[in-house]
Scaffold this motif. Sequence first.
Motif, PDB file in Angstrom:
ATOM      1  N   ALA A 238      34.173  46.722  39.855  1.00 42.10           N
ATOM      2  CA  ALA A 238      33.854  47.093  41.240  1.00 42.10           C
ATOM      3  C   ALA A 238      33.102  46.003  41.979  1.00 42.10           C
ATOM      4  O   ALA A 238      33.191  45.903  43.202  1.00 42.10           O
ATOM      5  CB  ALA A 238      33.046  48.395  41.249  1.00 42.10           C
ATOM      6  N   ASP A 242      38.366  41.572  45.815  1.00 39.70           N
ATOM      7  CA  ASP A 242      39.482  42.454  46.154  1.00 39.70           C
ATOM      8  C   ASP A 242      40.779  41.694  45.913  1.00 39.70           C
ATOM      9  O   ASP A 242      40.956  40.568  46.398  1.00 39.70           O
ATOM     10  CB  ASP A 242      39.400  42.885  47.622  1.00 39.70           C
ATOM     11  N   ARG A 248      41.369  48.694  39.913  1.00 36.36           N
ATOM     12  CA  ARG A 248      39.948  48.636  40.270  1.00 36.36           C
ATOM     13  C   ARG A 248      39.169  49.672  39.469  1.00 36.36           C
ATOM     14  O   ARG A 248      39.519  50.866  39.471  1.00 36.36           O
ATOM     15  CB  ARG A 248      39.788  48.924  41.756  1.00 36.36           C
TER      16      ARG A 248
END
Length: 412
Positions: A238, A242, A248
């Motif tokens: 986390a 991205d 994720r």
Amino acid sequence: MTTALTQQLVDLPVIEVLYSDLDNTLLGPEGSLLTGPDGRPSARAAVALVDAAVGGLTVVPVSGRAMPQLRNDARLLGLSDAIGEVGAVILRDGRTQYEWGECPGGIARNPHDTLTATGAVDAVLDAFPGELRPYEPWHRGREGGHLFHGVADVDAANDALAAAGCGWACLRDNGRTGGWEGRSVRAYHLLPRGVGKAPAVADDLAARGLRPEQAAAIGDSVEDLTMAPQVGAFFMVANGHDAPGTIRTPGGMGEGFADAVLALLAHRAGATRDNRQAPAPAEGTVVPSTVLVVEDDEMVADVIRISLTAEGYDVAHVTNTAAALSTIQASPPDLVLLDIMLPEVEGWEVLTQVRSQPHTAHIPVVIMTARTMPADEVRGYNLGASAFMRKPFTPDELLAQVDGVLQDTPRA
């Protein structure tokens, strides 16, 4: 949460190995195994390492650390294999393998010494006098490359290498760091071209006789992301970048590593069961219709659910004492798997209430706990527990316990 992770693995075979970045992925803040992403004490990453070992999932740390340090770190983590120095050195089965890339052979015993002997190190340092220096003490003991810190233009450094006849080497920016008082500096790796985490993972898999889809990787950085094409699934913690096409994790740092391990173990249990014929029940055995799992850790519950449903059980899951008592009263299951350390009211109350009601007193209750105090086991059996399972346990141990308890318990 965990179901979403395992669903993204559904098309893969059994995952045999997990390549994990170390800092800010497997380890928490300040490189601590026992600190969560919020800075508070957390044992989730440590427990996940134990779960992986018990469940047959090989964890291989992949790090920029010097190999002598990484060997010791791996030993402390209970791991036998490792990939160090950004993929320049592989430790497997107690043996060291160097990744040479485009580095010329026959000059020195390893790539680190070859970079020194050919003038590659001098070419880089001379290009940035007073601006770049060996990164003390982390550059010591390296075998595959060199580590510097300071301020440098990577393109200019690589031009200087080419001009010195060392175009087979390259300088790589490893991001912001410290260690130079009063200055904002960055870390840099000097390595042979063609060396990195991705080719090291590919070579390690080949040596293990595994296909890419039999492996997963996890990390937090762009460099870690280069491992993604070499494996069947890539997890991004986390706190990481991205990136599309990655899985994720809900947690960051060590807790994200634990999320990935439990998802892989859940998938591993399901894939293993799918690939073999379930044994026929013994003559006279009554196969239960329902098992109620009372567990507040969603990841653990998902491993149990996948393991049991693969064997034909119907599994219900609740996360607290109140929901457990309500479910048992409304629709008594054939067996209860009960965690003791539940939020608000501990699981002992579930066991007490089950045994106090005539229409539920016959239901076998198996206690699941990470506690190791003998007093807990005595208390459980005094309250009417049917059996105890110490966490962590493997899917096979779970199934053996459930099958054994149910075979010894006549259905009401």
